[in-house]
Enzyme design. Structure first.
Site, PDB file in Angstrom:
ATOM      1  N   LEU A 155       0.799  -1.227   0.000  1.00 51.91           N
ATOM      2  CA  LEU A 155       0.000   0.000   0.000  1.00 51.91           C
ATOM      3  C   LEU A 155       0.832   1.278   0.000  1.00 51.91           C
ATOM      4  O   LEU A 155       0.295   2.369   0.175  1.00 51.91           O
ATOM      5  CB  LEU A 155      -0.974  -0.016   1.185  1.00 51.91           C
ATOM      6  N   CYS A 156       2.141   1.149  -0.204  1.00 50.00           N
ATOM      7  CA  CYS A 156       3.004   2.334  -0.291  1.00 50.00           C
ATOM      8  C   CYS A 156       2.841   3.009  -1.645  1.00 50.00           C
ATOM      9  O   CYS A 156       2.733   2.346  -2.678  1.00 50.00           O
ATOM     10  CB  CYS A 156       4.478   1.943  -0.137  1.00 50.00           C
ATOM     11  N   HIS A 157       2.859   4.323  -1.615  1.00 47.75           N
ATOM     12  CA  HIS A 157       2.846   5.082  -2.855  1.00 47.75           C
ATOM     13  C   HIS A 157       4.249   5.077  -3.460  1.00 47.75           C
ATOM     14  O   HIS A 157       5.227   5.155  -2.719  1.00 47.75           O
ATOM     15  CB  HIS A 157       2.454   6.549  -2.598  1.00 47.75           C
ATOM     16  N   ASP A 189      24.118 -11.530   3.776  1.00 45.55           N
ATOM     17  CA  ASP A 189      24.334 -12.379   2.599  1.00 45.55           C
ATOM     18  C   ASP A 189      25.819 -12.493   2.252  1.00 45.55           C
ATOM     19  O   ASP A 189      26.309 -13.579   1.940  1.00 45.55           O
ATOM     20  CB  ASP A 189      23.557 -11.839   1.397  1.00 45.55           C
ATOM     21  N   MET A 237       8.920   4.741   5.029  1.00 46.52           N
ATOM     22  CA  MET A 237       9.034   3.351   4.587  1.00 46.52           C
ATOM     23  C   MET A 237      10.268   3.145   3.714  1.00 46.52           C
ATOM     24  O   MET A 237      10.906   2.100   3.770  1.00 46.52           O
ATOM     25  CB  MET A 237       7.768   2.916   3.846  1.00 46.52           C
ATOM     26  N   GLU A 238      10.616   4.153   2.940  1.00 52.78           N
ATOM     27  CA  GLU A 238      11.810   4.048   2.100  1.00 52.78           C
ATOM     28  C   GLU A 238      13.081   3.980   2.943  1.00 52.78           C
ATOM     29  O   GLU A 238      13.989   3.196   2.654  1.00 52.78           O
ATOM     30  CB  GLU A 238      11.858   5.219   1.108  1.00 52.78           C
TER      31      GLU A 238
END
Length: 166
Positions: free
Chosen positions: A85-87, A136, A121-122
């Protein structure tokens, strides 16, 4: 009104749910464009000898922090593809730093835009992708690394102004 979007004093409104509790993408068309900045951090704990591999640039796969920095930047740019739901946000700047602390490596990411919605969020995605890349690249020598403490440190811009973690 549903429990998902309650406006009572008990629970804050959750804008990603409509009045019937269905998930939806928030309408931001009415918002003003403002400069928005978010800073997030997280850590990866590892054995001292694993941390020494990073510090001494001795990893078989190459420059661990250089690769992790690029991965974090790429992660920030792909956030809308990962979080449903992130733009999609046109990022104007992404800065990623790694700080060696006692027995761990901290990743800090700052994201910026000029737009209608924030970039928290970014920043959080950048941190997680950066730390996962460290894992990793070093998992062959230390599978016991632990990623933790992913959090938003600060956000600026928009209607709510400045928010800082306590």
């Amino acid at each position: 009104m549903s429990a998902y979007n309650s406006t009572s004093n008990d629970a804050p409104a959750l804008p990603h749910f409509d009045g019937s509790g269905q998930a939806h993408m928030v309408d931001v068309a009415w918002k003003q464009d403002t400069r928005r900045i978010a800073t997030a951090s997280g850590t990866i704990h590892m054995r001292p000898e694993t941390l020494a591999v990073i510090v001494n640039r001795e990893a078989d796969k190459g420059d661990v922090l250089g690769v992790a920095r690029v991965a974090a930047i790429m992660g920030a740019k792909k956030t809308a593809d990962l979080i449903p739901l992130c733009h999609p946000v046109p990022l104007t700047r992404i800065a990623v730093d790694f700080i060696v602390n006692d027995g761990c490596l901290e990743c800090r990411a700052q994201t910026e835009t000029v737009g209608k919605t924030g970039v928290e969020m970014e920043a959080l995605t950048a941190v997680q992708i950066g730390l996962l890349t460290v894992y990793d690249m070093l998992k062959a020598i230390d599978r016991g690394m632990v990623i933790s403490d992913i959090r938003l440190l600060e956000k600026k811009g928009g209607k709510s102004g400045i928010w800082r973690a306590g």
